[in-house]
Design an enzyme around this catalytic site. Sequence first.
Site, PDB file in Angstrom:
ATOM      1  NE  ARG A 190      -3.733   2.401   0.433  1.00 22.55           N
ATOM      2  CZ  ARG A 190      -3.523   3.560  -0.212  1.00 22.55           C
ATOM      3  NH1 ARG A 190      -2.499   3.705  -1.029  1.00 22.55           N
ATOM      4  NH2 ARG A 190      -4.361   4.570  -0.019  1.00 22.55           N
ATOM      5  CG  HIS A 212      -1.448   6.048   2.105  1.00 25.22           C
ATOM      6  ND1 HIS A 212      -0.725   4.875   2.225  1.00 25.22           N
ATOM      7  CD2 HIS A 212      -2.473   5.932   3.006  1.00 25.22           C
ATOM      8  CE1 HIS A 212      -1.276   4.092   3.131  1.00 25.22           C
ATOM      9  NE2 HIS A 212      -2.333   4.710   3.637  1.00 25.22           N
ATOM     10  CG  HIS A 237      -5.519   7.964   5.973  1.00 28.09           C
ATOM     11  ND1 HIS A 237      -5.987   7.454   4.792  1.00 28.09           N
ATOM     12  CD2 HIS A 237      -4.753   6.984   6.527  1.00 28.09           C
ATOM     13  CE1 HIS A 237      -5.541   6.224   4.629  1.00 28.09           C
ATOM     14  NE2 HIS A 237      -4.782   5.911   5.673  1.00 28.09           N
ATOM     15  CG  HIS A 259       0.690   5.389   6.987  1.00 24.69           C
ATOM     16  ND1 HIS A 259      -0.050   6.553   7.116  1.00 24.69           N
ATOM     17  CD2 HIS A 259      -0.207   4.429   6.661  1.00 24.69           C
ATOM     18  CE1 HIS A 259      -1.323   6.304   6.894  1.00 24.69           C
ATOM     19  NE2 HIS A 259      -1.445   5.017   6.603  1.00 24.69           N
TER      20      HIS A 259
END
Length: 348
Positions: free
Chosen positions: A53, A56, A58, A102
């Site tokens: 993943r 990125h 949030h 992260h």
Amino acid sequence: MDTPKNVYRYRLEKEPATHVKPGGSTREASAKQFPVSQGIAGVSMRLAPGGMRELHWHANAAEWGFVVKGSVRTTCLHPDGSSYIDTFNPGDVWYFPRGYGHSIQCLGPGECHFILIFDNGYFSEDHTFSITDWLSRTPAAIAAQTLGVGADVVAKLPKGEVYFAGPGPIPNDVSPYAAPRHDPALLSMHRYPLMAQQPRRSPGGGTQRTVTVDEFPISATMAGSVLEIEPGGMRDLHWHPGADEWQYYLEGSAEMAVFLAEGSVVLNEFEQGDVGYAPMGTGHYIKNTGGGLLRVLVGFNNGRYQANDLSAWISSNPPDVISTNLGLPMDDVKKLPAAAHFFVRGTV
């Protein structure tokens, strides 16, 4: 008031996967898919060995993760410029505060599966910012300047959001890409080994392992538990005065009912892969309806764990109060709980 029966249940693992790529896949349960889940959202994510993943952050929610299967490596950047790399195995928990950059990568040898819980029901991809999406929308000259490379290197970058990268090299302990760690440690800033904890036990009823901000200081906005309930046993009727409860059913089958006041109770049956929700202040219970162990992952959008149990409430009041309130003779009041029991054993 009639409440639709399935409003507090969402069959997450029966929904089609999204963001399906060689590196991984997701299933999401935000307020968009699960409208009652206003205060908490969740994602079931799977990564292939070496799948990642991507980097990125949030903007509108913190992230609390629980590893169900496999091994993963995370990286995390703090606003002060410090950075952290950790390895997680089944039963481990991580926490990344809102806005912290992260990544998550599967270490193999097989697929990894983890549950992500967010302290905002409206967590969604439009509030998630990925490095490839950002760079691909940045003028090439600016990207080259900030990265310190030529236009030829920028031209090789992805032309849009990757979301799942790889699979790439597996950074395990036989790989040159493994992250060194000089001293052994049980805990780190972003990792808490929840399933290594000695649990709260009610013999015949079940166990509870809980991690809060007290044990895991960085997890300021979220707490979590793993409940293991014996066949026929149940988590006592209770409510949480300061948090919503988001449930992911890891194993077994269950009955869970939400009491909404004014004569309204919604009861649902749950199985492995389902998600349940009990809004802050609503009464509820969880009962094991199967023949084997029931395991439930529970997340709260508050770093402190608080619960009021019916058995504690009844046992803390004078017998005459209970007798008058429930219309029971004193002989029957003496049969009611004399202490808080948290879990209730199944009837034989």
